[in-house]
Enzyme design. Structure first.
Site, PDB file in Angstrom:
ATOM      1  N   THR A  44       0.873  -1.179   0.000  1.00  0.00           N
ATOM      2  CA  THR A  44       0.000   0.000   0.000  1.00  0.00           C
ATOM      3  C   THR A  44       0.911   1.229   0.000  1.00  0.00           C
ATOM      4  OG1 THR A  44       0.007   0.263   2.400  1.00  0.00           O
ATOM      5  CG2 THR A  44      -1.641  -1.268   1.464  1.00  0.00           C
ATOM      6  N   THR A 108      -8.728  -4.420   6.155  1.00  0.00           N
ATOM      7  CA  THR A 108      -7.417  -5.046   6.407  1.00  0.00           C
ATOM      8  C   THR A 108      -7.287  -5.503   7.861  1.00  0.00           C
ATOM      9  OG1 THR A 108      -6.205  -3.986   4.628  1.00  0.00           O
ATOM     10  CG2 THR A 108      -4.939  -4.542   6.589  1.00  0.00           C
ATOM     11  N   THR A 140      -1.514  -2.714  19.466  1.00  0.00           N
ATOM     12  CA  THR A 140      -1.172  -1.368  19.932  1.00  0.00           C
ATOM     13  C   THR A 140      -1.742  -1.068  21.319  1.00  0.00           C
ATOM     14  OG1 THR A 140      -1.587   0.964  19.460  1.00  0.00           O
ATOM     15  CG2 THR A 140      -3.215  -0.564  18.626  1.00  0.00           C
ATOM     16  N   ASP A 141      -1.102  -0.131  22.010  1.00  0.00           N
ATOM     17  CA  ASP A 141      -1.639   0.316  23.308  1.00  0.00           C
ATOM     18  C   ASP A 141      -2.916   1.135  23.128  1.00  0.00           C
ATOM     19  OD1 ASP A 141      -0.508   2.629  22.212  1.00  0.00           O
ATOM     20  OD2 ASP A 141       0.834   3.023  23.897  1.00  0.00           O
ATOM     21  N   GLU A 142      -3.180   1.590  21.887  1.00  0.00           N
ATOM     22  CA  GLU A 142      -4.355   2.450  21.668  1.00  0.00           C
ATOM     23  C   GLU A 142      -5.668   1.719  21.940  1.00  0.00           C
ATOM     24  OE1 GLU A 142      -4.464   5.033  18.341  1.00  0.00           O
ATOM     25  OE2 GLU A 142      -2.309   5.339  18.317  1.00  0.00           O
ATOM     26  N   TYR A 166      -9.216   3.448  13.831  1.00  0.00           N
ATOM     27  CA  TYR A 166      -8.004   2.619  13.804  1.00  0.00           C
ATOM     28  C   TYR A 166      -7.940   1.727  15.046  1.00  0.00           C
ATOM     29  CZ  TYR A 166      -3.192   1.379  14.923  1.00  0.00           C
ATOM     30  OH  TYR A 166      -2.062   0.687  15.309  1.00  0.00           O
ATOM     31  N   LYS A 170      -8.136  -2.399  15.490  1.00  0.00           N
ATOM     32  CA  LYS A 170      -7.076  -3.212  16.098  1.00  0.00           C
ATOM     33  C   LYS A 170      -7.659  -4.001  17.288  1.00  0.00           C
ATOM     34  CE  LYS A 170      -3.245  -3.428  15.238  1.00  0.00           C
ATOM     35  NZ  LYS A 170      -2.493  -4.291  14.285  1.00  0.00           N
ATOM     36  N   ASN A 196       6.230   3.536  18.365  1.00  0.00           N
ATOM     37  CA  ASN A 196       7.581   3.214  17.888  1.00  0.00           C
ATOM     38  C   ASN A 196       8.167   4.393  17.121  1.00  0.00           C
ATOM     39  OD1 ASN A 196       8.030  -0.264  17.244  1.00  0.00           O
ATOM     40  ND2 ASN A 196       6.487   0.594  18.583  1.00  0.00           N
ATOM     41  N   VAL A 222       1.699  21.126  15.183  1.00  0.00           N
ATOM     42  CA  VAL A 222       1.465  20.456  16.472  1.00  0.00           C
ATOM     43  C   VAL A 222      -0.037  20.528  16.757  1.00  0.00           C
ATOM     44  CG1 VAL A 222       1.937  20.520  18.954  1.00  0.00           C
ATOM     45  CG2 VAL A 222       3.762  21.067  17.318  1.00  0.00           C
ATOM     46  N   TYR A 223      -0.659  19.373  16.984  1.00  0.00           N
ATOM     47  CA  TYR A 223      -2.111  19.335  17.191  1.00  0.00           C
ATOM     48  C   TYR A 223      -2.483  19.890  18.569  1.00  0.00           C
ATOM     49  CZ  TYR A 223      -2.184  15.774  13.404  1.00  0.00           C
ATOM     50  OH  TYR A 223      -2.044  15.094  12.226  1.00  0.00           O
TER      51      TYR A 223
HETATM   52  P1  NAD Z   1       2.995   0.692   8.485  1.00  0.00           P
HETATM   53  O1  NAD Z   1       1.772   1.437   8.104  1.00  0.00           O
HETATM   54  O2  NAD Z   1       4.313   1.390   8.419  1.00  0.00           O
HETATM   55  O3  NAD Z   1       3.132  -0.638   7.632  1.00  0.00           O
HETATM   56  C1  NAD Z   1       2.043  -1.465   7.357  1.00  0.00           C
HETATM   57  C2  NAD Z   1       2.464  -2.437   6.263  1.00  0.00           C
HETATM   58  O4  NAD Z   1       1.367  -3.332   6.025  1.00  0.00           O
HETATM   59  C3  NAD Z   1       2.791  -1.768   4.930  1.00  0.00           C
HETATM   60  O5  NAD Z   1       3.970  -2.313   4.387  1.00  0.00           O
HETATM   61  C4  NAD Z   1       1.593  -2.090   4.051  1.00  0.00           C
HETATM   62  O6  NAD Z   1       1.913  -2.188   2.673  1.00  0.00           O
HETATM   63  C5  NAD Z   1       1.166  -3.435   4.627  1.00  0.00           C
HETATM   64  N1  NAD Z   1      -0.257  -3.721   4.388  1.00  0.00           N
HETATM   65  C6  NAD Z   1      -1.301  -2.896   4.608  1.00  0.00           C
HETATM   66  N2  NAD Z   1      -2.444  -3.504   4.262  1.00  0.00           N
HETATM   67  C7  NAD Z   1      -2.118  -4.753   3.852  1.00  0.00           C
HETATM   68  C8  NAD Z   1      -2.857  -5.871   3.383  1.00  0.00           C
HETATM   69  N3  NAD Z   1      -4.185  -5.821   3.283  1.00  0.00           N
HETATM   70  N4  NAD Z   1      -2.204  -6.994   3.066  1.00  0.00           N
HETATM   71  C9  NAD Z   1      -0.841  -7.055   3.166  1.00  0.00           C
HETATM   72  N5  NAD Z   1      -0.088  -6.024   3.575  1.00  0.00           N
HETATM   73  C10 NAD Z   1      -0.720  -4.882   3.920  1.00  0.00           C
HETATM   74  O7  NAD Z   1       2.709   0.170   9.955  1.00  0.00           O
HETATM   75  P2  NAD Z   1       3.706   0.031  11.213  1.00  0.00           P
HETATM   76  O8  NAD Z   1       3.800   1.336  11.895  1.00  0.00           O
HETATM   77  O9  NAD Z   1       4.913  -0.667  10.790  1.00  0.00           O
HETATM   78  O10 NAD Z   1       2.828  -0.929  12.143  1.00  0.00           O
HETATM   79  C11 NAD Z   1       2.940  -2.335  12.033  1.00  0.00           C
HETATM   80  C12 NAD Z   1       1.972  -2.977  13.008  1.00  0.00           C
HETATM   81  O11 NAD Z   1       2.287  -2.557  14.332  1.00  0.00           O
HETATM   82  C13 NAD Z   1       0.516  -2.576  12.769  1.00  0.00           C
HETATM   83  O12 NAD Z   1      -0.291  -3.705  12.997  1.00  0.00           O
HETATM   84  C14 NAD Z   1       0.252  -1.506  13.820  1.00  0.00           C
HETATM   85  O13 NAD Z   1      -1.102  -1.508  14.196  1.00  0.00           O
HETATM   86  C15 NAD Z   1       1.146  -1.973  14.943  1.00  0.00           C
HETATM   87  N6  NAD Z   1       1.640  -0.910  15.820  1.00  0.00           N
HETATM   88  C16 NAD Z   1       2.336   0.148  15.313  1.00  0.00           C
HETATM   89  C17 NAD Z   1       2.868   1.107  16.193  1.00  0.00           C
HETATM   90  C18 NAD Z   1       3.681   2.271  15.709  1.00  0.00           C
HETATM   91  O14 NAD Z   1       4.057   3.115  16.523  1.00  0.00           O
HETATM   92  N7  NAD Z   1       3.995   2.384  14.440  1.00  0.00           N
HETATM   93  C19 NAD Z   1       2.647   0.985  17.565  1.00  0.00           C
HETATM   94  C20 NAD Z   1       1.875  -0.088  18.023  1.00  0.00           C
HETATM   95  C21 NAD Z   1       1.400  -1.043  17.162  1.00  0.00           C
HETATM   96  O1  DAU Z   2       0.436   4.152  20.412  1.00  0.00           O
HETATM   97  C1  DAU Z   2       0.713   3.315  19.341  1.00  0.00           C
HETATM   98  C2  DAU Z   2       0.271   3.957  18.053  1.00  0.00           C
HETATM   99  O2  DAU Z   2       1.226   4.989  17.773  1.00  0.00           O
HETATM  100  C3  DAU Z   2       0.179   2.993  16.886  1.00  0.00           C
HETATM  101  O3  DAU Z   2      -0.816   2.038  17.149  1.00  0.00           O
HETATM  102  C4  DAU Z   2      -0.135   3.728  15.578  1.00  0.00           C
HETATM  103  O4  DAU Z   2      -0.087   2.821  14.504  1.00  0.00           O
HETATM  104  C5  DAU Z   2       0.919   4.794  15.375  1.00  0.00           C
HETATM  105  O5  DAU Z   2       0.622   5.552  14.219  1.00  0.00           O
HETATM  106  C6  DAU Z   2       0.984   5.716  16.596  1.00  0.00           C
HETATM  107  O6  DAU Z   2      -0.242   6.475  16.727  1.00  0.00           O
HETATM  108  P1  DAU Z   2      -0.236   8.003  17.175  1.00  0.00           P
HETATM  109  O7  DAU Z   2      -1.476   8.633  16.718  1.00  0.00           O
HETATM  110  O8  DAU Z   2       0.120   8.155  18.612  1.00  0.00           O
HETATM  111  O9  DAU Z   2       1.057   8.508  16.315  1.00  0.00           O
HETATM  112  P2  DAU Z   2       1.292   9.807  15.414  1.00  0.00           P
HETATM  113  O10 DAU Z   2       2.729   9.775  15.004  1.00  0.00           O
HETATM  114  O11 DAU Z   2       0.275   9.948  14.354  1.00  0.00           O
HETATM  115  O12 DAU Z   2       1.087  10.981  16.448  1.00  0.00           O
HETATM  116  C7  DAU Z   2       1.821  11.062  17.661  1.00  0.00           C
HETATM  117  C8  DAU Z   2       1.279  12.240  18.452  1.00  0.00           C
HETATM  118  O13 DAU Z   2       1.613  13.435  17.753  1.00  0.00           O
HETATM  119  C9  DAU Z   2      -0.216  12.236  18.594  1.00  0.00           C
HETATM  120  O14 DAU Z   2      -0.559  12.763  19.866  1.00  0.00           O
HETATM  121  C10 DAU Z   2      -0.693  13.182  17.501  1.00  0.00           C
HETATM  122  C11 DAU Z   2       0.443  14.187  17.403  1.00  0.00           C
HETATM  123  N1  DAU Z   2       0.694  14.756  16.057  1.00  0.00           N
HETATM  124  C12 DAU Z   2       0.825  13.903  15.002  1.00  0.00           C
HETATM  125  C13 DAU Z   2       1.054  14.372  13.732  1.00  0.00           C
HETATM  126  C14 DAU Z   2       1.186  13.428  12.558  1.00  0.00           C
HETATM  127  C15 DAU Z   2       0.835  16.130  15.887  1.00  0.00           C
HETATM  128  O15 DAU Z   2       0.760  16.902  16.864  1.00  0.00           O
HETATM  129  N2  DAU Z   2       1.071  16.600  14.622  1.00  0.00           N
HETATM  130  C16 DAU Z   2       1.172  15.804  13.536  1.00  0.00           C
HETATM  131  O16 DAU Z   2       1.356  16.304  12.405  1.00  0.00           O
END
Ligand code: NAD
Ligand code: DAU
Length: 361
Positions: A44, A108, A140-142, A166, A170, A196, A222-223
């Protein structure tokens, strides 16, 4: 786990071209060079094969472009590769996009996860239910909702209270993974981790977005009041935790994974600005803090996340190693050294999303 003390695995990593998935693929290939590693990713907008480019020539490695919702594909792939372990990362992962359009998240994250669980169950039954097989569901912790300033951090028994499409999707997939253990004994494990950060992070998320905007001299959106709190986990620490859970975790269990690094968004942005001032030689605007712009809040914005990782620490001996200061420095150094990775991601499609999200900021 020490590679020489174990028999090789044949692991399917879904979403392995995404942020955490690609870091995990690198981790696994380095730790366990004798394992078969198959990546399934739909590529994607968030998937990027360039994140795996250095692994393509490995004989033990295979990349398959495909959807986790494609049952026929998975029914072929699992026996063909004789998969014994699934690490399931594939998901729609960005909260803001789930607010703009939730459909793909339902498809998904819920239907796709169900399809994968059911295909793996059938495969596992045909293989006579090997006790060593594992299905790791990365979540996720969300799913636990939002904390107030004085609330204790989330534990594995905190009730689910997801607030965004989202996190609701999850949460649904977590329930399915849990149910497949309780009903069918399928050896599922669930991990719920905090935010992460690190290499290969798509530009839409807070940390890479701020780094790239500083490099381009663009406003830093910043939100709300910037007082929301996240618990930042370096992605390498997360990969190590998942490794431990696959090898030592008990099927049917949930493990929370956190960084012990709670930071207010605005303080994190200040840290990023100051590090960029120090590390990036030719910034268009300096000091970078001048770029900070407060914008409209995210609808339903969770105030605070915090993880109590006592269970994985005491039961499996995992603890995070990286501090926020150290991890941010490593991350910025990586982005400065890899414009060839992130520049192509600022595509026309991404600019359209950015315009819709930030409306001229
Ligand atoms: P990401 O959005 O960077 O990557 C998601 C990947 O999944 C992409 O490579 C995309 O192409 C693939 N994908 C999406 N839909 C698909 C489908 N239908 N079939 C096959 N592949 C598909 O996500 P991420 O940040 O690496 O997160 C990975 C996992 O960890 C997710 O399940 C997310 O919920 C979880 N998670 C992420 C965070 C974070 O901070 N990023 C924190 C907690 C949990
Ligand atoms: O807690 C785990 C989650 O962390 C994962 O499950 C999600 O996949 C991952 O995207 C992340 O979610 P958040 O919403 O916490 O992450 P994001 O980076 O989008 O935003 C982090 C914080 O920053 C959140 O409080 C929103 C704020 N933010 C984000 C963006 C993109 C801003 O203030 N400005 C921005 O432009």
């Amino acid at each position: 786990m020490v590679a020489s003390q174990r028999s090789p695995r044949r692991i399917l990593i879904t979403g392995g071209a995404g942020f955490i998935g690609s870091n995990f693929v690198h981790h696994w290939c380095k730790q366990y060079p004798g394992d078969r590693v198959v990546v399934l990713d739909a590529l994607t907008y968030a998937g990027n094969q360039a994140s795996l480019a250095d692994l393509e020539d490995l004989e033990t490695f295979r990349f398959v472009q495909g959807d986790i919702g494609d049952r026929a594909l998975i029914d072929t792939l699992l026996p063909e590769e004789n998969i014994d372990t699934i690490a399931h990362f594939a998901a729609e992962s960005h909260v803001d996009r789930s607010i703009l359009g939730p459909d793909a998240f339902i498809q998904t994250n819920i239907v796709g996860t169900f399809t994968l669980l059911e295909a793996f169950r059938q495969h596992w039954l045909k293989r006579d239910k090997p006790g060593r097989d594992r299905f790791l569901h990365v979540s996720t912790d969300e799913v636990y909702g939002s904390l107030n300033a004085d609330d204790p951090p989330f534990t594995e028994t905190t009730p689910y209270a997801p607030n965004s499409p989202y996190s609701a999707s999850k949460a649904s997939s977590d329930h399915l993974a849990r149910a497949y253990f309780h009903t069918y004994d399928l050896p599922t494990l669930i991990t719920n981790c905090s935010n992460n950060y690190g290499p290969y992070h798509f530009p839409e998320k807070l940390i890479p977005l701020m780094c790239i905007n500083i490099l381009l001299g663009k406003p830093l959106p910043v939100y709300g009041d910037g007082q929301n709190i996240r618990d930042w986990l370096y992605v390498g620490d997360h990969c190590q935790a998942l490794d431990v859970v696959i090898h030592q975790g008990l099927p049917g269990q949930t493990y929370n994974i956190g960084g012990n690094n709670e930071v207010k968004n605005i303080d994190l942005v200040y840290m990023l600005c100051d590090l960029m001032d120090e590390l990036a030689p030719d910034l268009p605007i300096r000091p970078a803090r001048e770029l900070i712009t407060f914008v409209k809040d995210r609808p339903g914005h969770d105030r605070r996340y915090a993880i109590d990782a006592t269970k994985i620490s005491t039961e499996l001996g995992w603890n995070p190693q990286e501090t926020v200061a150290g991890g941010l420095r490593r991350t910025i150094e990586w982005y400065l050294a890899h414009p060839d990775w992130w520049q192509p991601l600022l595509s026309e499609e991404y600019q359209k999303y950015y315009q819709q999200m930030y409306q001229g900021v």
